[in-house]
Enzyme design. Structure first.
Site, PDB file in Angstrom:
ATOM      1  N   GLU A  77       0.572   3.254  -1.151  1.00  0.00           N
ATOM      2  CA  GLU A  77       1.295   4.642  -1.544  1.00  0.00           C
ATOM      3  C   GLU A  77       2.123   5.006  -2.360  1.00  0.00           C
ATOM      4  OE1 GLU A  77       6.364   5.975   0.275  1.00  0.00           O
ATOM      5  OE2 GLU A  77       4.940   4.174   1.032  1.00  0.00           O
ATOM      6  N   ASP A 104       0.976  -0.260   2.557  1.00  0.00           N
ATOM      7  CA  ASP A 104       2.181   0.497   1.509  1.00  0.00           C
ATOM      8  C   ASP A 104       3.074  -0.831   1.455  1.00  0.00           C
ATOM      9  OD1 ASP A 104       5.081   1.369   1.897  1.00  0.00           O
ATOM     10  OD2 ASP A 104       5.195   2.245   3.305  1.00  0.00           O
ATOM     11  N   ILE A 106       6.272  -1.617   0.414  1.00  0.00           N
ATOM     12  CA  ILE A 106       7.546  -2.302   1.117  1.00  0.00           C
ATOM     13  C   ILE A 106       7.700  -0.608   1.318  1.00  0.00           C
ATOM     14  CG2 ILE A 106      10.164  -2.470   0.248  1.00  0.00           C
ATOM     15  CD1 ILE A 106       9.143  -3.340  -2.318  1.00  0.00           C
ATOM     16  N   ASP A 107       7.468  -0.590   3.487  1.00  0.00           N
ATOM     17  CA  ASP A 107       7.872   0.074   3.846  1.00  0.00           C
ATOM     18  C   ASP A 107       9.153   0.143   4.331  1.00  0.00           C
ATOM     19  OD1 ASP A 107       7.209   2.310   6.074  1.00  0.00           O
ATOM     20  OD2 ASP A 107       7.542   0.892   7.579  1.00  0.00           O
ATOM     21  N   THR A 109      11.431   1.004   1.152  1.00  0.00           N
ATOM     22  CA  THR A 109      12.757   1.247   0.626  1.00  0.00           C
ATOM     23  C   THR A 109      13.822   1.584  -0.281  1.00  0.00           C
ATOM     24  OG1 THR A 109       9.966   1.640  -0.961  1.00  0.00           O
ATOM     25  CG2 THR A 109      12.046   1.932  -1.618  1.00  0.00           C
ATOM     26  N   ASP A 232       1.810   4.407   6.403  1.00  0.00           N
ATOM     27  CA  ASP A 232       2.691   4.042   7.582  1.00  0.00           C
ATOM     28  C   ASP A 232       2.945   3.487   8.592  1.00  0.00           C
ATOM     29  OD1 ASP A 232       5.048   4.893   5.342  1.00  0.00           O
ATOM     30  OD2 ASP A 232       4.491   7.432   6.316  1.00  0.00           O
TER      31      ASP A 232
END
Length: 284
Positions: A77, A104, A106-107, A109, A232
């Site tokens: 990402e 990702d 940190i899905d 954030t 995601d």
């Protein structure tokens, strides 16, 4: 997850073991940074955030993957310009790669920034465009969700199965509020307004990957969201499918890496679920 010789291998190295190692190392580092990030930037909209921790975690994962599989492609990402057009273009450029890691770091954030302990590391590996490994790691609960194509999905080493609710009225659903204020957000609100009276309740906790993992583990009956990206969804989609659930776009077409508007469920109520979402979309 069974014996090591059941895990997909290339050159004697396990894809799944590398994915797990990457997610665990990144997740533990992210956890130490909760409440300690030093920079915050806005990307596509005021709801679309990034910190130096996102970027650092993605770099860590990219380097670890590259150490084991230097010839594999990588889509993360934080390496993509903000906005749906840039995301689509980035995926198009790599979707036909033999092996593609989709990450990702940190899905969730926004949750991370606020100290709300609900976020995850999402790592998937696609082979010629089909996801074959999916890992979602929740560092705050030390929960690791792992799936391999054709071999089931597991959490804490135990095989997962979707929930048994047969109808929407008995279901607990989740959604996410999109970062796009012009199209996705208004449509999502229409859908929420249509869905809410027909279900037991709706949750929105801010991490699509964890919502999908919760569908896979039977904690949620279903999940939908508008305007997501491959990073995601890729890992979570495999988790749901390998747990016996259904993952489609809002028209009911099977999930693929290009899907942006997603519905995932335990499969029993998927038709009814899609019907309500489609009616809301038509009404908008």
């Amino acid at each position: 997850m069974g014996e090591g010789n059941d895990i997909p291998l290339v050159g004697g190295k396990s894809f799944t073991a590398v994915a797990i190692n990457c997610a665990a190392k990144a997740g533990e580092w992210i956890k130490t940074k909760l409440g300690n990030h030093t920079s915050l930037s806005i990307k596509y909209s005021a709801q679309d955030l990034v910190t130096e921790v996102d970027k650092g975690a993605e770099k860590m994962i990219r380097n670890l993957v590259g150490t084991h599989f230097p010839h594999h492609s990588f889509l993360g990402e934080e390496g993509v310009e903000p906005g749906p057009e840039a995301s689509t273009k980035a995926l198009q450029s790599v979707k036909d790669a033999e092996y593609l890691w989709i990450v990702d770091p940190i899905d969730g954030t926004t949750n991370f920034v606020h100290g709300f302990p609900y976020f995850s590391v999402s790592i998937a590996l696609a082979h010629w465009g089909e996801v074959i490994v999916g890992v979602v790691y929740d560092p705050m609960r030390d929960e690791l969700f792992v799936a391999e194509k054709g071999k089931g999905a597991y959490v804490r080493g135990r095989r997962m199965a979707v929930s048994g609710e047969q109808t929407l009225r008995d279901s607990l659903l989740a959604t996410g509020f999109p970062a796009d204020p012009n199209y996705a957000q208004p449509l999502n609100m229409k859908q929420l307004q249509a869905i809410a009276p027909q279900v037991r309740n709706v949750r929105s906790l801010g991490s699509a990957a964890l919502h999908m993992a919760y569908v896979a583990s039977g904690r949620l009956s279903g999940f939908w969201e508008i305007g997501l990206n491959s990073w995601d969804l890729a890992a979570g989609a495999l988790l749901v499918k390998e747990s016996g659930g259904a993952v489609t776009d809002l028209q009911g077409n099977e999930y693929h890496l290009g899907v942006r508007h997603v519905a995932a469920s335990n499969s029993h109520l998927h038709g009814e679920f899609l019907q309500v979402l489609q009616q809301a979309e038509a009404g908008s």
